[in-house]
Enzyme design. Structure first.
Site, PDB file in Angstrom:
ATOM      1  CB  ALA A   8      -0.839   0.049   1.098  1.00  0.00           C
ATOM      2  N   GLY A   9       1.879   1.242  -0.803  1.00  0.00           N
ATOM      3  CA  GLY A   9       2.943   2.526  -1.038  1.00  0.00           C
ATOM      4  C   GLY A   9       2.143   3.281  -1.958  1.00  0.00           C
ATOM      5  CB  ALA A  10       3.540   6.074  -3.874  1.00  0.00           C
ATOM      6  CG  ASN A 113      11.219   1.351  -9.772  1.00  0.00           C
ATOM      7  OD1 ASN A 113      10.696   1.425 -10.859  1.00  0.00           O
ATOM      8  ND2 ASN A 113      11.278   2.134  -8.836  1.00  0.00           N
ATOM      9  CE  LYS A 197      10.040   2.771 -14.445  1.00  0.00           C
ATOM     10  NZ  LYS A 197      10.429   2.331 -13.221  1.00  0.00           N
ATOM     11  CG  ASN A 205      15.347   8.646 -10.488  1.00  0.00           C
ATOM     12  OD1 ASN A 205      14.777   9.547 -10.943  1.00  0.00           O
ATOM     13  ND2 ASN A 205      14.643   7.427 -10.678  1.00  0.00           N
TER      14      ASN A 205
END
Length: 220
Positions: A8-10, A113, A197, A205
């Site tokens: 339930a993260g972003a 990721n 990706k 980043n």
């Protein structure tokens, strides 16, 4: 579809929330205090232009609670950090084993990721039910039940973990995500999609932070 979102993260809130917003049957697994907050206030997805408050999302505090009804899920979406993958899969396996062994196992989509998560999923459930995924929209958490999207492109890639995955299964998942507003595209090569990706993340980043230049300059 009956969809289980683990994490339930972003990203989990974004994907689970948007799927629930368009009528999919979504259960989102987070911590108990998160589940309580969503039950009371709903889940909010905010952009610069508007805010959605989703109240049709079922939030639970554990995988055991998610499977308490005994009903099977068609799809499990894993959105936890890569260092939590092993623990999440162990808990998922335990929850699956606690129900009817003859019950259908869900297909599993990794929207994480990094690399290596899909290989761990294959070990648990098999390549024919594993789907690799990427999501490039930046999402940030601004409260217990509030996430914010600053550049809502919702670009998503999907790729089968094996040629044995039925094309109709992948198409159904692709169509559900498109219906929820994601710019989803199917790629044939999962490794190529995931490594592309990862390299973009390094450029956009890490290198951007080191050189103190915006990603747009680096990519140009």
């Amino acid at each position: 579809m009956r969809i289980l979102v683990i994490g339930a993260g972003a990203i989990g809130c974004l994907v689970g929330g948007k799927l629930a917003w368009v009528g999919e049957n979504v259960t989102l697994v987070g911590r108990p205090h998160f589940a309580e907050a969503v039950a009371q206030n709903g889940l909010r997805i905010r952009t610069a232009d508007d805010e959605q408050i989703i109240r049709t999302l079922r939030a639970v505090g554990s995988l055991q609670e998610a499977f308490a009804t005994g009903e099977p899920y068609d799809l499990a979406i894993i959105t936890v950090k890569s260092y939590d993958t092993a623990t999440a899969l162990e808990e998922l396996n335990g929850a699956l084993n606690a129900i009817d062994p003859a019950q259908k196992r869900p297909n599993i989509l990794s929207l994480q990721n990094g690399v290596g998560n899909e290989e761990a999923i294959v070990t648990l459930i098999g390549a024919q039910q594993t789907i690799a995924g990427t999501l490039t929209t930046p999402v940030s958490v601004h409260g217990p039940t509030l996430i914010r999207i600053d550049r809502p492109s919702y670009t998503m890639g999907l790729s089968p973990g094996s040629p044995e995955l039925p094309i109709e299964t992948l198409t159904a998942i692709h169509d559900a995500l498109r219906n929820a507003g994601f710019n989803a595209k199917i790629y044939k090569n999962a490794q190529g999609m995931k490594w592309t990706k990862l390299l973009m993340n390094m450029m956009g980043n890490a290198i951007s932070a080191i050189l103190d230049r915006p990603p747009s300059q680096l990519f140009a």
